[in-house]
Write a protein that holds these residues in place. Structure first.
Motif, PDB file in Angstrom:
ATOM      1  N   GLN A 285       3.509   6.026  -9.265  1.00  9.67           N
ATOM      2  CA  GLN A 285       4.281   7.107 -10.245  1.00  9.67           C
ATOM      3  C   GLN A 285       3.730   7.767 -11.143  1.00  9.67           C
ATOM      4  OE1 GLN A 285       8.296   7.271 -10.179  1.00  9.67           O
ATOM      5  NE2 GLN A 285       7.061   8.939 -10.886  1.00  9.67           N
TER       6      GLN A 285
ATOM      7  N   MET B 200       0.798   0.326 -19.189  1.00 13.98           N
ATOM      8  CA  MET B 200       0.338  -0.545 -18.446  1.00 13.98           C
ATOM      9  C   MET B 200      -1.577  -0.440 -18.232  1.00 13.98           C
ATOM     10  SD  MET B 200       1.167  -1.917 -14.632  1.00 13.98           S
ATOM     11  CE  MET B 200       2.665  -2.145 -15.309  1.00 13.98           C
TER      12      MET B 200
ATOM     13  N   THR C 127      -0.837  -5.814  -7.467  1.00 12.98           N
ATOM     14  CA  THR C 127       0.785  -6.583  -7.602  1.00 12.98           C
ATOM     15  C   THR C 127       2.285  -5.499  -7.297  1.00 12.98           C
ATOM     16  OG1 THR C 127       1.256  -5.718 -10.269  1.00 12.98           O
ATOM     17  CG2 THR C 127       0.009  -8.273  -9.311  1.00 12.98           C
ATOM     18  N   ALA C 128       2.785  -5.332  -7.217  1.00 12.27           N
ATOM     19  CA  ALA C 128       3.543  -4.226  -6.552  1.00 12.27           C
ATOM     20  C   ALA C 128       4.351  -3.746  -8.034  1.00 12.27           C
ATOM     21  CB  ALA C 128       5.013  -4.941  -6.306  1.00 12.27           C
ATOM     22  N   GLU C 129       4.309  -4.385  -8.728  1.00  9.18           N
ATOM     23  CA  GLU C 129       4.643  -3.546 -10.102  1.00  9.18           C
ATOM     24  C   GLU C 129       3.165  -2.464 -11.040  1.00  9.18           C
ATOM     25  OE1 GLU C 129       5.399  -4.583 -14.916  1.00  9.18           O
ATOM     26  OE2 GLU C 129       5.019  -5.911 -13.609  1.00  9.18           O
ATOM     27  N   GLN C 130       2.274  -3.098 -10.550  1.00 13.98           N
ATOM     28  CA  GLN C 130       0.773  -2.385 -10.969  1.00 13.98           C
ATOM     29  C   GLN C 130       0.747  -1.178  -9.378  1.00 13.98           C
ATOM     30  OE1 GLN C 130      -1.961  -5.398 -10.448  1.00 13.98           O
ATOM     31  NE2 GLN C 130      -2.603  -5.132 -12.364  1.00 13.98           N
ATOM     32  N   GLN C 131       0.902  -1.075  -8.639  1.00 10.64           N
ATOM     33  CA  GLN C 131       1.008  -0.396  -7.369  1.00 10.64           C
ATOM     34  C   GLN C 131       2.182   1.190  -7.830  1.00 10.64           C
ATOM     35  OE1 GLN C 131       1.295  -1.155  -3.405  1.00 10.64           O
ATOM     36  NE2 GLN C 131      -0.408   0.397  -2.880  1.00 10.64           N
ATOM     37  N   ASP C 132       3.187   0.397  -8.148  1.00 15.97           N
ATOM     38  CA  ASP C 132       4.499   0.961  -8.255  1.00 15.97           C
ATOM     39  C   ASP C 132       3.972   2.266  -9.279  1.00 15.97           C
ATOM     40  OD1 ASP C 132       5.407   0.199  -6.660  1.00 15.97           O
ATOM     41  OD2 ASP C 132       6.892  -1.050  -8.072  1.00 15.97           O
ATOM     42  N   TYR C 133       3.378   1.874 -10.348  1.00 15.29           N
ATOM     43  CA  TYR C 133       2.920   2.208 -12.279  1.00 15.29           C
ATOM     44  C   TYR C 133       2.101   3.026 -10.851  1.00 15.29           C
ATOM     45  CZ  TYR C 133       0.771   2.888 -16.642  1.00 15.29           C
ATOM     46  OH  TYR C 133       0.822   3.655 -17.671  1.00 15.29           O
TER      47      TYR C 133
END
Length: 366
Positions: free
Chosen positions: A359, A1, A350-356
């Motif tokens: 992590q 990503m 986005t939540a997905e970007q921030q989670d990435y």
């Protein structure tokens, strides 16, 4: 990503119809210099921050410079500036021929430390320039007390703090003037360079209006020696659209900051941003670690863009060698420059970007 540091494309797509309409209206009218959109935005922004006047100018640096000049600050004078800030704060002082006097910052907030100001005041001191750095308000109450005791002007550099509040009041409205940058990546950003000055002083606002426009009272009647530092009508049109969304964006930034903090608390040697004074609008989410450079390399390898704000302290910049400060003069500022790293932060994250991102940071310290 791939995670950009700021995603202006995502912001544009979310407002495309509004922005296109605003820009095309200016294009059709062909009123490119001090058009109606400029005065409309000035009124809207003054109302937003709670000031009587707003004067649109060409950049945040120009807003600071014109405030200083309008107050008669110049050669032989001194202005107190925090040691840890973007260099534009000091450049404005230099531009009017005065001397920036750097003062150490508070390690918790990264802002000007009020307890260190009085030691820097001399008979030549004319103003204090607190900076609301990264979106966190400076501690204005003691700064204003010191300014009143010593009869000093207070010029707020609010270039990174659009919408932030201190004790319920918007920053930029505490001192004699508040100066804003509308650089594209800011919480409220134009599509090029732009800035603004807010004030409750009608005389100051009038003088800055003259100074920004060749010193003209009316066309071809020049009452002072001025400049060409006007806010462009196209940029004002863009800002007028975006201003309507600023509070929503700031709320999203605060939510992203809370998510970062919740997930990264206790990870490695990370020091996370602390909300010390007022309402932080998180222009930047700045972490600290002694392994900063290695962490930045690791995140870059994962496709995550980060920025260091700021890698070389102002007092160690070649441009300010003439001030005579050496390494060790501002140890807190120097530590910050060695340890800070800004993670991706924008309303559209986005939540997905921030989670990435989260992590990847955890993986580094694991």
């Amino acid at each position: 990503m791939q995670i950009p540091f700021v995603d202006l494309q995502a912001q544009y797509q979310s407002l495309k119809d509004e922005l296109d309409t605003a820009v095309l209206t200016v294009m059709r009218q062909c009123n490119f210099i001090l058009g109606k959109e400029v005065s409309d935005f000035e009124q809207a922004f003054a109302d937003y921050v709670g000031a009587r006047h707003c004067v649109g100018v060409a950049s945040g640096l120009d807003a600071l410079k014109l405030a200083l000049e309008a107050f008669g600050i110049g050669p032989g004078d001194e202005v107190i500036v925090p040691a840890h800030t973007f260099i534009a704060s000091a450049l404005a002082v230099s531009a009017v021929g005065a001397r920036p006097v750097l003062v150490e910052v508070d390690e918790a907030s990264f802002n000007l430390d009020p307890a260190r100001i009085e030691a820097a005041i001399t008979p030549r001191t004319k103003a204090i320039m607190p900076v609301h750095l990264y979106g966190q308000p400076a501690d204005m109450a003691p700064i204003l007390d010191i300014a009143r005791q010593h009869n000093l002007r207070v010029i707020e550099d609010a270039s990174q703090a659009h919408g932030a509040r201190y004790r319920g009041q918007r920053v930029g409205t505490f001192g004699d003037a508040g100066c804003f940058s509308f650089y594209p990546g800011k919480n409220l950003g134009a599509y090029g360079d732009a800035g603004g000055l807010v004030t409750n002083d009608a005389g100051l606002a009038e003088k800055v209006r003259f100074l920004r426009n060749y010193g003209q009272e009316v066309k071809y009647k020049h009452v002072v020696k001025g400049y060409n530092l006007r806010l462009d009508t196209l940029q004002a049109a863009v800002l007028g659209v975006k201003l309507r969304h600023l509070d929503t964006w700031n709320a999203r930034r605060a939510a992203h900051a809370a998510a970062y903090t919740h997930a990264l608390e206790g990870v490695g040697d990370l020091q996370l941003p602390r909300v010390v004074t007022g309402d932080h609008v998180f222009h930047l989410y700045v972490i600290r670690t002694q392994r900063r450079d290695a962490l930045q390399t690791h995140l870059n390898q994962r496709g995550i863009a980060t920025v260091i704000h700021y890698p070389v302290p102002m007092h160690l910049q070649a441009a300010y060698a003439d001030l005579g400060y050496g390494r060790g003069a501002f140890p807190i500022t120097e530590r910050l420059s060695d340890e800070i790293l800004s993670l991706p932060m924008y309303a559209e994250l986005t939540a997905e970007q921030q989670d990435y991102v989260i992590q990847a940071v955890k993986d580094f310290f694991a």
